[in-house]
Design a protein around this motif. Structure first.
Motif, PDB file in Angstrom:
ATOM      1  N   LEU A  59       0.817  -1.208   0.000  1.00  0.00           N
ATOM      2  CA  LEU A  59       0.000   0.000   0.000  1.00  0.00           C
ATOM      3  C   LEU A  59       0.855   1.265   0.000  1.00  0.00           C
ATOM      4  N   LEU A  60       1.980   1.231   0.734  1.00  0.00           N
ATOM      5  CA  LEU A  60       2.839   2.414   0.810  1.00  0.00           C
ATOM      6  C   LEU A  60       3.463   2.780  -0.537  1.00  0.00           C
ATOM      7  N   LEU A  61       3.521   1.824  -1.449  1.00  0.00           N
ATOM      8  CA  LEU A  61       4.007   2.102  -2.799  1.00  0.00           C
ATOM      9  C   LEU A  61       2.851   2.350  -3.766  1.00  0.00           C
ATOM     10  N   ALA A  62       1.743   1.657  -3.545  1.00  0.00           N
ATOM     11  CA  ALA A  62       0.591   1.806  -4.439  1.00  0.00           C
ATOM     12  C   ALA A  62       0.008   3.212  -4.358  1.00  0.00           C
ATOM     13  N   VAL A  63      -0.016   3.796  -3.153  1.00  0.00           N
ATOM     14  CA  VAL A  63      -0.585   5.136  -2.989  1.00  0.00           C
ATOM     15  C   VAL A  63       0.191   6.175  -3.797  1.00  0.00           C
ATOM     16  N   PRO A  64       1.531   6.246  -3.700  1.00  0.00           N
ATOM     17  CA  PRO A  64       2.253   7.229  -4.536  1.00  0.00           C
ATOM     18  C   PRO A  64       2.048   7.019  -6.026  1.00  0.00           C
ATOM     19  N   PHE A  65       1.950   5.747  -6.455  1.00  0.00           N
ATOM     20  CA  PHE A  65       1.701   5.494  -7.871  1.00  0.00           C
ATOM     21  C   PHE A  65       0.328   6.025  -8.285  1.00  0.00           C
ATOM     22  N   GLY A  66      -0.659   5.822  -7.422  1.00  0.00           N
ATOM     23  CA  GLY A  66      -1.991   6.340  -7.716  1.00  0.00           C
ATOM     24  C   GLY A  66      -2.005   7.860  -7.770  1.00  0.00           C
ATOM     25  N   LEU A  67      -1.323   8.500  -6.822  1.00  0.00           N
ATOM     26  CA  LEU A  67      -1.235   9.964  -6.812  1.00  0.00           C
ATOM     27  C   LEU A  67      -0.524  10.484  -8.065  1.00  0.00           C
TER      28      LEU A  67
END
Length: 288
Positions: A59-67
């Motif tokens: 999740l900590l990597l998925a969130v920046p990718f989504g942003l």
């Protein structure tokens, strides 16, 4: 007690409304576009985060990718605006964003609609504090902090820094600013990117409390516009107040049986009331 609990629960939604409204206001204040596609762009970023997380990305990597995805998508819309509609009227620019909204919803429903159900992670679901016997969740605390920061930082930036002076030149006289050496396209892209990422962040936080379909999240543009209207499309502080108040009102309405099914109408009602009040004030001014 029940109404107090519902009001506090509404702070999380209100903070997200405020954050979405503030990002909409930022786009309008700095690039003179009333962006109806803002929430749809944010929904794309939020769903991209979910898909990546479901594929095994932490999740900590998925969130920046989504942003980043939302920021890039919003910057793409910004490129269209700067290249082909920089001198167009506000009405024409708004029409372009409405067309973009329609296209994004059609694509989003195809990619992320009901036929592909997704469950949004909710890392802020735990209790943060207890006020008068009512539990305040971390979601409410985080969204309120982010909304406050997003209300305060642009105000300070625009009034007290050289970069803010350049942004004000961009918003008020873009052609003149470019003639005197201000890098208008680069500044515009920065504004579009930040606003897109902020919209995605707001939806990521509030999505676990909403229907998990793309259309419902794209419709968050309605409370965002309601909050921006409360601020007169000028004030970051009043936009923040409008967004939070709307979330709290919806929370309280959920405790009234006769109003429960009409909670979704509240943003439209706020828009109508603000527009009528503004028109009434204009009439008073003309009489005076």
């Amino acid at each position: 007690m029940l109404q107090l609990s519902a009001a506090i629960a509404g702070l999380a939604t209100g903070g997200a409304y405020a954050l979405m409204g503030l990002s909409t206001l930022l786009t309008y204040r700095l690039v003179a576009v009333v962006n109806f596609a803002q929430a749809a762009v944010g929904a794309f970023g939020a769903f991209a985060m979910v898909v990546l997380h479901e594929e095994g990305l932490p999740l900590l990597l998925a969130v920046p990718f989504g942003l980043a995805g939302a920021a890039l998508l919003h910057m793409g819309l910004g490129v269209v605006m700067v290249r082909w509609f920089s001198e167009a009227s506000e009405g024409v620019k708004a029409a372009v964003t409405i067309a973009t909204y329609t296209g994004l919803v059609a694509v989003g429903l195809r990619l992320f609609g009901a036929q592909h159900p997704h469950r949004f992670p909710n890392p802020f679901d735990g209790p943060a504090a207890t006020v008068g016997g009512v539990v305040v969740t971390w979601a409410a605390v985080v969204t309120m902090i982010l909304a406050v920061l997003f209300a305060v930082l642009p105000t300070v930036l625009l009034r007290r820094t050289r970069f803010g002076l350049l942004l004000r030149a961009l918003s008020e006289r873009p052609t003149t600013a470019e003639l005197i050496g201000v890098r208008v396209p680069r500044l515009s892209m920065a504004v579009w990117g930040v606003a897109g990422a902020a919209s995605a962040l707001a939806i990521m936080i509030v999505a676990p409390q909403l229907a998990s379909d793309f259309a419902s999240q794209a419709l968050l543009i309605t409370p965002a516009l309601a909050a921006a209207l409360v601020g007169g499309f000028r004030s970051f502080a009043w936009t923040f107040v409008g967004g939070v108040a709307l979330g709290v009102l919806q929370g309280v309405a959920s405790t009234v049986v006769a109003l429960q099914q009409y909670r979704g109408v509240l943003p439209f009602l706020v828009i109508l009331v603000v527009l009528l009040w503004t028109r009434r004030r204009d009439r008073w001014d003309s009489v005076a």
